[in-house]
Motif scaffolding. Sequence first.
Motif, PDB file in Angstrom:
ATOM      1  N   LEU A   1      -7.071  -0.631  16.635  1.00 56.65           N
ATOM      2  CA  LEU A   1      -7.660  -1.300  15.383  1.00 56.65           C
ATOM      3  C   LEU A   1      -7.645  -0.388  14.295  1.00 56.65           C
ATOM      4  CD1 LEU A   1      -9.531  -3.396  14.348  1.00 56.65           C
ATOM      5  CD2 LEU A   1     -11.635  -2.066  14.998  1.00 56.65           C
ATOM      6  N   VAL A   2      -7.833   0.940  14.409  1.00 59.11           N
ATOM      7  CA  VAL A   2      -7.665   1.775  13.275  1.00 59.11           C
ATOM      8  C   VAL A   2      -6.280   1.737  12.757  1.00 59.11           C
ATOM      9  CG1 VAL A   2      -7.902   4.181  12.379  1.00 59.11           C
ATOM     10  CG2 VAL A   2      -9.532   3.253  13.652  1.00 59.11           C
ATOM     11  N   GLY A   3      -5.278   2.030  13.607  1.00 57.73           N
ATOM     12  CA  GLY A   3      -3.669   1.820  13.306  1.00 57.73           C
ATOM     13  C   GLY A   3      -3.443   0.695  12.396  1.00 57.73           C
ATOM     14  N   ASN A   4      -4.007  -0.691  13.011  1.00 60.78           N
ATOM     15  CA  ASN A   4      -3.581  -1.947  12.434  1.00 60.78           C
ATOM     16  C   ASN A   4      -4.120  -2.087  10.944  1.00 60.78           C
ATOM     17  OD1 ASN A   4      -2.152  -4.059  13.734  1.00 60.78           O
ATOM     18  ND2 ASN A   4      -3.064  -3.017  15.467  1.00 60.78           N
ATOM     19  N   LEU A   5      -5.520  -1.615  10.796  1.00 66.81           N
ATOM     20  CA  LEU A   5      -6.251  -1.645   9.731  1.00 66.81           C
ATOM     21  C   LEU A   5      -5.666  -0.637   8.648  1.00 66.81           C
ATOM     22  CD1 LEU A   5      -9.960  -1.323  10.600  1.00 66.81           C
ATOM     23  CD2 LEU A   5      -8.792  -3.146   9.752  1.00 66.81           C
ATOM     24  N   ALA A   6      -5.060   0.598   8.997  1.00 63.51           N
ATOM     25  CA  ALA A   6      -4.247   1.411   8.080  1.00 63.51           C
ATOM     26  C   ALA A   6      -3.147   0.825   7.614  1.00 63.51           C
ATOM     27  CB  ALA A   6      -4.139   2.697   8.688  1.00 63.51           C
ATOM     28  N   ALA A   7      -2.275   0.137   8.543  1.00 66.13           N
ATOM     29  CA  ALA A   7      -0.932  -0.394   8.209  1.00 66.13           C
ATOM     30  C   ALA A   7      -1.248  -1.772   7.241  1.00 66.13           C
ATOM     31  CB  ALA A   7      -0.503  -1.113   9.552  1.00 66.13           C
ATOM     32  N   SER A   8      -2.334  -2.435   7.402  1.00 65.91           N
ATOM     33  CA  SER A   8      -2.845  -3.485   6.618  1.00 65.91           C
ATOM     34  C   SER A   8      -3.056  -2.756   5.211  1.00 65.91           C
ATOM     35  CB  SER A   8      -3.993  -4.095   7.150  1.00 65.91           C
ATOM     36  OG  SER A   8      -3.778  -4.583   8.301  1.00 65.91           O
ATOM     37  N   ALA A   9      -3.816  -1.957   4.998  1.00 67.92           N
ATOM     38  CA  ALA A   9      -3.796  -1.185   3.850  1.00 67.92           C
ATOM     39  C   ALA A   9      -2.453  -0.751   3.191  1.00 67.92           C
ATOM     40  CB  ALA A   9      -4.858   0.079   4.128  1.00 67.92           C
ATOM     41  N   VAL A  10      -1.643  -0.287   3.911  1.00 67.10           N
ATOM     42  CA  VAL A  10      -0.206   0.038   3.106  1.00 67.10           C
ATOM     43  C   VAL A  10       0.531  -1.333   2.699  1.00 67.10           C
ATOM     44  CG1 VAL A  10       2.062   0.895   3.511  1.00 67.10           C
ATOM     45  CG2 VAL A  10      -0.230   2.028   4.613  1.00 67.10           C
ATOM     46  N   LEU A  11       0.276  -2.595   3.490  1.00 74.44           N
ATOM     47  CA  LEU A  11       0.821  -3.596   2.901  1.00 74.44           C
ATOM     48  C   LEU A  11       0.180  -4.241   1.621  1.00 74.44           C
ATOM     49  CD1 LEU A  11       1.292  -5.175   6.525  1.00 74.44           C
ATOM     50  CD2 LEU A  11       2.983  -4.674   4.997  1.00 74.44           C
ATOM     51  N   LEU A  12      -1.296  -4.117   1.598  1.00 77.74           N
ATOM     52  CA  LEU A  12      -1.758  -4.370   0.539  1.00 77.74           C
ATOM     53  C   LEU A  12      -1.647  -3.537  -0.707  1.00 77.74           C
ATOM     54  CD1 LEU A  12      -5.313  -5.644   2.354  1.00 77.74           C
ATOM     55  CD2 LEU A  12      -3.458  -7.190   1.271  1.00 77.74           C
ATOM     56  N   ALA A  13      -1.835  -2.178  -0.448  1.00 78.46           N
ATOM     57  CA  ALA A  13      -1.420  -1.506  -1.550  1.00 78.46           C
ATOM     58  C   ALA A  13       0.034  -1.700  -1.932  1.00 78.46           C
ATOM     59  CB  ALA A  13      -1.751   0.014  -1.095  1.00 78.46           C
ATOM     60  N   GLY A  14       1.021  -1.834  -1.083  1.00 81.43           N
ATOM     61  CA  GLY A  14       2.309  -2.005  -1.498  1.00 81.43           C
ATOM     62  C   GLY A  14       2.421  -3.345  -2.301  1.00 81.43           C
ATOM     63  N   LEU A  15       1.749  -4.306  -2.136  1.00 79.15           N
ATOM     64  CA  LEU A  15       1.779  -5.519  -2.946  1.00 79.15           C
ATOM     65  C   LEU A  15       1.347  -5.114  -4.322  1.00 79.15           C
ATOM     66  CD1 LEU A  15       2.329  -8.548  -3.029  1.00 79.15           C
ATOM     67  CD2 LEU A  15       0.020  -8.971  -2.409  1.00 79.15           C
ATOM     68  N   PHE A  16       0.001  -4.399  -4.402  1.00 76.62           N
ATOM     69  CA  PHE A  16      -0.496  -4.217  -5.626  1.00 76.62           C
ATOM     70  C   PHE A  16       0.230  -3.404  -6.335  1.00 76.62           C
ATOM     71  CE2 PHE A  16      -3.931  -1.254  -7.898  1.00 76.62           C
ATOM     72  CZ  PHE A  16      -4.535  -2.388  -8.493  1.00 76.62           C
ATOM     73  N   SER A  17       1.264  -2.431  -5.824  1.00 79.86           N
ATOM     74  CA  SER A  17       2.070  -1.698  -6.669  1.00 79.86           C
ATOM     75  C   SER A  17       3.032  -2.458  -7.379  1.00 79.86           C
ATOM     76  CB  SER A  17       2.750  -0.419  -5.630  1.00 79.86           C
ATOM     77  OG  SER A  17       3.807  -1.051  -4.817  1.00 79.86           O
ATOM     78  N   MET A  18       3.438  -3.736  -7.042  1.00 78.76           N
ATOM     79  CA  MET A  18       4.349  -4.414  -7.568  1.00 78.76           C
ATOM     80  C   MET A  18       3.929  -5.544  -8.701  1.00 78.76           C
ATOM     81  SD  MET A  18       6.435  -5.948  -4.254  1.00 78.76           S
ATOM     82  CE  MET A  18       6.263  -5.082  -2.840  1.00 78.76           C
ATOM     83  N   TYR A  19       2.502  -5.104  -9.291  1.00 84.69           N
ATOM     84  CA  TYR A  19       1.930  -6.089 -10.203  1.00 84.69           C
ATOM     85  C   TYR A  19       2.657  -6.047 -11.387  1.00 84.69           C
ATOM     86  CZ  TYR A  19      -1.570  -7.526 -13.686  1.00 84.69           C
ATOM     87  OH  TYR A  19      -2.135  -8.057 -14.493  1.00 84.69           O
TER      88      TYR A  19
END
Length: 222
Positions: free
Chosen positions: A40-58
């Motif tokens: 669960l923690v691993g998937n939450l951390a990976a999801s945070a990377v995906l969302l932060a990655g999208l935010f970096s393309m703003y």
Amino acid sequence: MHHPRDRASEGGPTRFAILLLSLLLLTTASSLVPLAIGALVGNLAASAVLLAGLFSMYHRRGLLLVGMLLLTPALATRWVFFWLETPALAPISLAFWLLFTSYNAGALFVFIQRRGTPTNDTIYGGVCVYVLMGYCFGAGFALLETLNPGSFNFVNGTPESPLALEFQMAYFSLVTLSTLGYGDITPLSPVARSLAMVEAVVGPMFVAVFLARLVGVRTAKD
């Protein structure tokens, strides 16, 4: 009305710092994989990377739209696999993770190259690109081992779960990228060895070129 250059830099350091912190969180989460809550923690951390990655393309609407198209299946397959634990979904989840992180790293790299004077966003972005490259190769290694078991030799035994394999391959990738080479995981198949060789060359080359660019621009200004 904002100048395009100014708009691109708005919130840049913050966006890239968030992405970098998310990547470090994901790296730390690997120690929790053996625990019951590790997946669960691993998937939450990976999801945070995906969302932060999208935010970096703003800073670019086109990049953001493509990123959203890649983010949706990457998040969906990761969490569907987490709940259903269907083995057939493992390579699909890894493939979308690889696609998004590769695209994210490429978008940040282009952004850095188009910047003139080195700034905080350039430095944060460069570090993010370097770490993302490690995770890109790690996803590729994990996908290779999933599709062709035995491509790697694990001294401490083959990982028991797809998530454990993903983190082990990320660890191997980052070790290879930085040319440490501990030797506890070794590539066996020709494809695995070729990818490891490419990563071992790309890692130091990126650091050398990135630092040379920063120093060169700084010297030119002086």
